[in-house]
Design a protein around this motif. Structure first.
Motif, PDB file in Angstrom:
ATOM      1  N   LEU A 195      17.978 -36.842 -13.717  1.00 33.48           N
ATOM      2  CA  LEU A 195      16.851 -36.015 -13.281  1.00 33.48           C
ATOM      3  C   LEU A 195      17.366 -34.791 -12.534  1.00 33.48           C
ATOM      4  CD1 LEU A 195      14.528 -38.884 -11.999  1.00 33.48           C
ATOM      5  CD2 LEU A 195      14.130 -37.468 -14.015  1.00 33.48           C
TER       6      LEU A 195
ATOM      7  N   GLN B 296       9.406 -31.785 -14.803  1.00 27.89           N
ATOM      8  CA  GLN B 296      10.389 -32.312 -15.756  1.00 27.89           C
ATOM      9  C   GLN B 296       9.713 -33.111 -16.867  1.00 27.89           C
ATOM     10  OE1 GLN B 296      14.243 -33.717 -14.003  1.00 27.89           O
ATOM     11  NE2 GLN B 296      13.234 -33.344 -12.056  1.00 27.89           N
TER      12      GLN B 296
ATOM     13  N   PRO C   2      13.048 -35.835  -7.168  1.00 30.32           N
ATOM     14  CA  PRO C   2      13.744 -37.118  -7.377  1.00 30.32           C
ATOM     15  C   PRO C   2      14.260 -37.768  -6.099  1.00 30.32           C
ATOM     16  CG  PRO C   2      14.363 -35.588  -9.115  1.00 30.32           C
ATOM     17  CD  PRO C   2      13.509 -34.805  -8.146  1.00 30.32           C
TER      18      PRO C   2
ATOM     19  N   ARG D  26      12.821 -43.932  -9.524  1.00 32.10           N
ATOM     20  CA  ARG D  26      13.446 -42.935 -10.396  1.00 32.10           C
ATOM     21  C   ARG D  26      13.705 -43.507 -11.787  1.00 32.10           C
ATOM     22  NH1 ARG D  26      16.291 -41.319  -5.441  1.00 32.10           N
ATOM     23  NH2 ARG D  26      17.986 -42.760  -5.924  1.00 32.10           N
TER      24      ARG D  26
END
Length: 593
Positions: free
Chosen positions: A116, A125, A165, A173
């Motif tokens: 990430l 994202q 993140p 995550r």
């Protein structure tokens, strides 16, 4: 010698989706070409799950990276083919491969933090990934992303979309990565240790979700794992790898009931099984007048958010009124899902977080200690962390690392410290000549042994093992657990064993507490909690443990309604305190509404 079985196509499938034929992946290092994966062959049909199992360094992840076209520059596919829908993946130019990733094949990586982007929100994202492969508006992509997060049981998905993140736990995550891959509904999904960082309940929900996706879309899955319980529950066929070669391939039922290779049998025998802990039962240590550690009504809160005056708006109730004690020579377990407060209790015991209530170590209360008193607490309590590589200084030899606590506390001369480190190396099964090496020169299991040796250097009364074996292969995990048991019998040290792996916990603890949203909901001996679980949350944890027996297929676990509860409350409000009642022989259970 390799044992293989001919792959059988699932009902209705006429041709394999993926055909790997004699694939060899090699690394070029200082002019020398060395194979990392040699002569690998298998077929995968639509709607099928193939598990690739084996220990660290067996070539599992290299195989997945080769299929995705993500190998490092000095690693290439030197021979063989990997045909996806008849197209050889290693021959595809990067531009075309980039278009295929996500649309045709997707991958869930083992370590989500490296996958990430730390400077972009989760929402940006996820929407970017969806819009890169589907012609949808930004609003539609955002709605799809929120729904994907909700499907992998992330609480408050709208709020998570705005977070970065680093603001999420490791388990959160990993769920984001899974949601991102599932949102694109690829034909082939490669899952590289997809549930290693997840709690057992979320792991089961995610595996159920993968099966649901398969049923809906016919997606084929390559499941890379060292968890044989996950293999038994999820796979149709299994490929067992060792040192870059496939040593056995068979349908999952055949592999578990009649493994052909000695390595496969050893791998299966090392798997901790729920229910086997009773056979290892030993008498509980006698109750001491002064426990090694005790918490009474302990609270740990963190203020977050800010209004226009800069004042916090919400409070994380990480630990809310926890009461427990740990006896000398005892292994006390703390279990529960990510964010329940297990590691926060550990940090409170070593003085790393401010707390309210009463916390004491060896009869000394932590509140109001002088700097000298805190220094003594550091001698009495040591920690063994989850990731041994992150816990060791890469610039320091392991001998220096083990002797460092003695140096910090001014104990002994240089020669005495070296002799003590050498003795500790011998106790954890390492040799004195290994003391001059650096952490990267050891395997994961050896590094964790070094961390155990360092924790023993100051002769502590309590060692906190915070997920200390969760990242290890099952055979190495068994070796480290046996080591901890031997050291406890020899030195009388007590352990606080923190884990989300219920099968491991049952095999090592004397007593345990089950935590949920910062509060203890059940506490008792191993036999009481595992043999007669009374709280609904405890039963849910136990029901979710994967069983390493493919004959025992379980129905999907019932989904919890709505968003998962959160330990975050507005300032001025607080969760209701649970009250534990003794149902007999000090088996404490929280009353449920």
């Amino acid at each position: 010698m390799m044992t293989t079985h001919t792959a059988t196509a699932p009902s209705g499938a006429t041709a394999p989706l993926l055909s790997v034929r004699d694939m060899t992946v090699s690394v070029r290092d200082r002019g020398v070409v060395r194979p990392l994966v040699a002569g690998l062959s298998f077929e995968l049909y639509p709607g099928e799950t193939l598990a690739i199992a084996g220990e660290s360094g067996s070539g599992k992840s290299i195989t997945s990276l080769a299929l995705m076209g993500l190998l490092p520059n000095n690693v290439t596919v030197t021979s063989g083919q990997a045909l996806l829908e008849g197209v050889n993946l290693p021959d595809l130019p990067e531009a075309r491969m980039r278009a295929w990733r996500g649309a045709k094949l997707a991958m869930i990586f083992q370590e989500p933090m490296t996958s990430l982007n730390p400077v972009h929100t989760i929402g940006s994202q996820m929407t970017e990934a969806i819009r890169a492969h589907e012609a949808v508006s930004r609003g539609a992509a955002r709605s799809a992303a929120i729904e994907a997060l909700r499907r992998v049981r992330i609480p408050e998905p709208e709020r998570r979309m705005k977070q970065y993140p680093h603001e999420l736990s490791g388990g959160m995550r990993q769920r984001v990565m899974i949601a991102m891959a599932l949102a694109l509904r690829p034909a082939l999904l490669i899952a590289d240790e997809p549930t290693t960082a997840l709690d057992v309940t979320v792991q089961r929900e995610v595996l159920d979700l993968l099966r649901e996706l398969q049923a809906e879309t016919g997606t084929a899955i390559i499941l890379i794992t060292h968890d044989m319980g996950v293999v038994a529950e999820s796979a149709d066929r299994v490929v067992v790898m060792r040192q870059g070669r496939m040593i056995e391939s068979a349908p999952v039922d055949t592999l578990f009931t009649a493994p052909k290779q000695e390595y496969t049998r050893a791998l299966l025998s090392a798997v901790p099984r729920l229910g086997s802990g009773a056979a290892r039962a030993k008498p509980l240590p006698p109750t001491a007048s002064v426990p090694v550690a005790r918490l009474v009504g302990a609270q740990v809160h963190f203020d977050i958010g800010a209004n226009f005056l800069g004042r916090p708006t919400h409070r994380v109730h990480a630990v809310e009124g926890a009461t427990l004690d740990i006896q000398p020579g005892e292994t006390f377990g703390l279990v529960g899902e990510s964010g329940c407060g297990k590691s926060t209790i550990a940090k409170a015991l070593v003085g790393l977080v401010p707390h309210a209530g009463h916390v004491e170590v060896d009869g000394k209360a932590l509140g109001g200690l002088t700097s000298l008193g805190r220094r003594q607490i550091c001698r009495d309590v040591q920690m063994v962390f989850q990731d041994p590589m992150a816990a060791l200084d890469p610039r320091m030899t392991v001998g220096e690392a083990v002797a460092e606590p003695l140096l910090i506390h001014g104990i002994g001369t240089a020669a005495e410290r070296h002799a003590r480190a050498a003795d500790l190396f011998a106790r954890v099964g390492l040799t004195q000549d290994q003391m001059t090496r650096y952490p990267h020169e050891f395997s994961g299991g050896q590094r964790q042994r070094i961390c155990v040796a360092r924790a023993l250097a100051l002769k502590p009364k309590l060692i906190i093992c915070d997920e200390s074996v969760s990242a290890l292969d099952v055979s190495v995990q068994a070796q480290v657990l046996d080591l901890l048991e031997e050291l406890q019998a020899e030195m009388g040290v007590a352990y606080l064993f923190i884990s989300h792996d219920m099968a491991v916990v049952e095999n090592v603890v004397d007593r345990l507490a089950v935590m949920y949203l910062g509060q203890i909901v059940e506490m008792g001996t191993r036999d009481q909690v595992f043999g007669n679980p009374q709280h609904s949350y405890t039963r849910r944890l136990l029901d979710a443990v994967p069983i390493p027996d493919p004959q025992r297929k379980r129905p999907p676990q019932a989904q919890r309604p709505g968003d998962l509860p959160s330990p975050i409350w507005p300032i001025g409000k607080a969760p209701a305190r649970v009250h534990l009642r003794d149902i007999g022989d000090n088996h404490l259970v929280a009353q449920e509404a």
